[in-house]
Design an enzyme around this catalytic site. Structure first.
Site, PDB file in Angstrom:
ATOM      1  N   LYS A 190     -77.931  85.514 -64.267  1.00 22.81           N
ATOM      2  CA  LYS A 190     -77.259  84.895 -65.424  1.00 22.81           C
ATOM      3  C   LYS A 190     -77.028  85.928 -66.530  1.00 22.81           C
ATOM      4  O   LYS A 190     -75.974  85.937 -67.175  1.00 22.81           O
ATOM      5  CB  LYS A 190     -78.105  83.736 -65.942  1.00 22.81           C
ATOM      6  CG  LYS A 190     -78.154  82.580 -64.938  1.00 22.81           C
ATOM      7  CD  LYS A 190     -79.243  81.599 -65.283  1.00 22.81           C
ATOM      8  CE  LYS A 190     -79.261  80.428 -64.317  1.00 22.81           C
ATOM      9  NZ  LYS A 190     -80.465  79.595 -64.461  1.00 22.81           N
ATOM     10  N   GLY A 287     -79.910  70.076 -63.650  1.00 18.67           N
ATOM     11  CA  GLY A 287     -79.778  68.630 -63.468  1.00 18.67           C
ATOM     12  C   GLY A 287     -78.390  68.342 -62.928  1.00 18.67           C
ATOM     13  O   GLY A 287     -77.413  68.960 -63.359  1.00 18.67           O
TER      14      GLY A 287
END
Ligand SMILES: NC(=O)c1ccc[n+]([C@@H]2O[C@H](COP(=O)([O-])OP(=O)(O)OC[C@H]3O[C@@H](n4cnc5c(N)ncnc54)[C@H](OP(=O)(O)O)[C@@H]3O)[C@@H](O)[C@H]2O)c1
Length: 407
Positions: A190, A287
């Site tokens: 990331k 999620g």
């Protein structure tokens, strides 16, 4: 009414499944804001679908398979066939960014990946669009929810790493194989993406030095609490003299730092530039529905026709020896002269001490110190000397500290 935008969905697992439902639910809202209705036209899973057929029948391809093989091949083929692509896949972008961006540019299509970093927190959009004309000097933050959950739990319960990891797995915050999260590799991917976009330089996964949290002991966290510090796994990408530095490492933050109160599986990213001082964005980093929401946001942007440009301006040098402040935990025999000898080693290596906590006596004496910021090489040299002192009862433990205090 204009024709629907046809979506080819590659992968229908946690995120892909949530995305499929979200598209059906929110298609009218997308049409209202972007002018056309999205419609899933084909789904590819291991057990279902045919890639060529899906490609032929889609305007946008959404890659939610994960990993690099076969995701890289599918994404390249989609881009070369003139399809816009949305992906949530940080490993794919971090490892193959150069060829993917080139393929998108040559085909004149968009490659969007907001969900690949910090889930639904819109950090990519802010860097690529809101701050497109700003000279960003630093991007840093908590970009892995699994490790942030584990460190928060260790701090609040006093439990050890292994026990807390098992709890994270039971609660669904850590995968069955948590390796990439806990060793820092996920956060490194990331940070490579954020550094590439912030500094317009072709940063790849191999340019990121990373460490994880597997060696953290509960008493490090407890002692640090006494010094007003809390522990986070941080990703830092910054301009430094001679180039840029991109790293992931566990580190202590002082109370008052905007990232110190970020607890549990949340992510938070800060961006600094001379013209904006700093901004902080935080929210759920994972999620199904949250990530799918970020993917749908990219679809809306594509339908609306807004195209961020990722342009490599120059290859900036990766600088590895930088300045840091350290926490040092020493288990020592309690006898006269110990502190003086350690102070002597630190002094000779020009490392200066900011605070000290001394505990216990006899065989269980602890010396916990926090240093002022200085070149890492000097601290490492002092550490090597300290490690062989005869009164040391265990290997010294060193963890970086961010000295900056925000008020
Ligand atoms: N989960 C999160 O909270 C989250 C957050 C941010 C980003 N992401 C990223 O989102 C992506 C998807 O993650 P996920 O959690 O949704 O994964 P997942 O639940 O494991 O789902 C993966 C899907 O891809 C399909 N697939 C796997 N290998 C394939 C192959 N060789 N050919 C065709 N289909 C294949 C699977 O097929 P079957 O259904 O047949 O098994 C499944 O439908 C990853 O890049 C991940 O890093 C996830």
């Amino acid at each position: 009414m204009s024709k629907p935008v046809r979506i080819g969905l590659l992968g229908r697992g946690t995120v892909g499944g949530a995305f499929h439902e979200l598209v059906a639910e929110r298609a009218d809202e997308v049409a209202a804001v972007a002018g056309r209705r999205p419609e899933v036209n084909g789904v590819l899973r291991r057990s279902e679908g045919d890639f060529d057929g899906i490609l032929a029948g889609s305007d946008i391809v959404i890659e939610l398979i994960g990993g690099t093989d076969p995701a890289r091949d599918y994404v390249l083929r989609a881009l070369r066939a003139g399809r816009h692509v949305v992906s949530a896949n940080k490993q794919l972008i971090a490892q193959h960014g150069d060829e993917l961006f080139a393929a998108a540019r040559e085909a004149g299509v968009q490659l969007r990946f907001e969900a690949a970093v910090a889930g639904v927190v819109p950090v990519i959009r802010v860097i690529q669009e809101s701050l497109a004309a700003t000279e960003i000097t630093k991007v840093f933050g908590i970009v892995n929810g699994t490790t942030n959950f584990i460190l928060s739990e260790m701090a609040s319960t006093g439990a050890g790493y292994e026990e807390t990891l098992r709890r994270a797995q039971e609660l669904g915050y850590a995968e069955a194989d948590p390796t990439d999260d806990v060793n820092g590799a996920d956060a490194a991917a990331k940070m490579a993406i954020l550094a590439r976009l912030a500094f317009h330089s072709p940063v790849g996964l191999g340019d990121v030095a990373f460490e994880g949290i597997t060696e953290i002991q509960p008493d490090d966290i407890a002692y640090a609490k006494e010094l007003g510090l809390s522990l986070k796994l941080l990703g830092v990408a910054e301009r430094v003299e001679g180039g840029i530095s991109v790293r992931v490492f566990p580190c202590f933050l002082y109370r008052g730092h905007p990232l110190a109160p970020v607890e549990g599986p949340f992510n938070a990213v800060m961006v600094e530039a001379p013209t904006i001082t700093e901004i902080t964005m935080s929210g759920p980093g994972a999620g199904g529905t949250e990530t799918a929401t970020a993917v749908l946001g990219d679809v809306v942007s594509i339908i609306s026709g807004k195209a961020p440009v990722h342009e490599v301006r120059e290859r900036l040098e990766i600088v590895r020896d930088i300045s840091s402040s350290f926490y040092l935990h020493l288990e020592v025999a309690d006898r006269p002269g110990v502190l003086a000898q350690i102070a002597d080693v630190l002094g000779r290596n020009e490392v200066s001490v900011r605070s000290v906590v001394q505990r216990g006596h006899g065989d269980d004496a602890r010396l916990v110190m926090v240093m002022h910021e200085g070149p890492e090489a000097r601290f490492r040299a002092a550490l090597e000397e300290i490690a062989v002192l005869d009164f040391l009862r265990a290997a010294p433990r060193a963890i970086r500290v961010i000295e900056e205090e925000f008020v």
